[in-house]
Write an enzyme that holds these catalytic residues in place. Structure first.
Site: not given
Length: 220
Positions: A88, A140, A153, A157, A186
């Site tokens: 994570s 993600s 990013y 992912k 989130i």
């Protein structure tokens, strides 16, 4: 026997919520993160839950291959097994590709993609001996759908998704499961308040997930 659960990035955010979920079920949770102060606070919260597990924290940067190998070897020697690995830990630095340096791209890839590949490779040695285990990678939705200003990013992912699918096929016959969770937006420490409010304008109901909640038992 209580499971031994390793959670990289387990001191806060999604990783922190997962750590608490395992702790509530009585598992032994080992949090691996970079900030020792946050680790200590997170471990204390796990102990306060009263699930009965033996919780601890280890300072380790998932981007540091030597550190990952050393720390995981020490954990394996102490517990004699590793049942679950959660990758994570990660980072994000938004920016258009033309404004992103090679150094920034490489740092993000090392943290979000190469790091989980290294940690997975290390724990697999023990999981294969056990003939069981589970690896959970936190991806993600950006890795599926893309987003402006998140090229690096999103690429990291998306790469994590491909890695997960390939590794799952490599080790399934050994009784090891490899899965990826791809959350949407989130509220965590990584997602700032202003960015959070900006995202709400794009949702018909005008609201996002406010906190992480787990219901029922975890069967990872």
């Amino acid at each position: 026997m209580n499971r031994v659960c390793l959670v990289f990035g387990g001191s806060r955010g999604i990783g922190g919520a997962i750590s608490k979920a395992f702790a509530r079920e009585g598992d032994n949770v080992i949090i691996l993160a970079k900030n020792p102060t946050r680790i200590d606070a997170a471990v204390q919260k796990l102990k306060d839950l009263g699930g009965g597990g033996n919780h601890s924290g280890v300072v380790c940067n998932i981007s540091d291959e030597a550190a990952v190998e050393t720390r995981l070897a020490q954990i394996n020697e102490k517990y004699g097994r590793i049942d679950i690995l959660v990758n994570s830990a990660g980072m994000n630095k938004d920016g258009l590709l033309l404004r992103t340096s090679k150094k920034e791209v490489m740092e993000l890839m090392q943290s979000n993609l190469v790091g989980p590949m290294i940690s997975s490779r290390v724990v697999l040695k023990q999981m294969i001996k056990q003939k069981q285990g589970c690896i959970i990678n936190i991806g993600s939705i950006v890795g599926f759908k893309g987003n402006i200003g998140q090229t690096s990013y999103g690429a990291s992912k998306a790469g994590l998704l491909g890695f997960t699918r390939c590794l799952a096929k490599e080790v399934a016959s050994r009784g090891i499961r490899v899965n990826l969770i791809a959350p949407g937006f989130i509220r965590t420490d990584m997602t700032g308040g202003a960015q959070f409010l900006q995202m709400e304008h794009h949702i018909p109901m005008g609201r996002l997930v406010m906190q992480m909640r787990w219901q029922g038992q975890l069967y990872f």
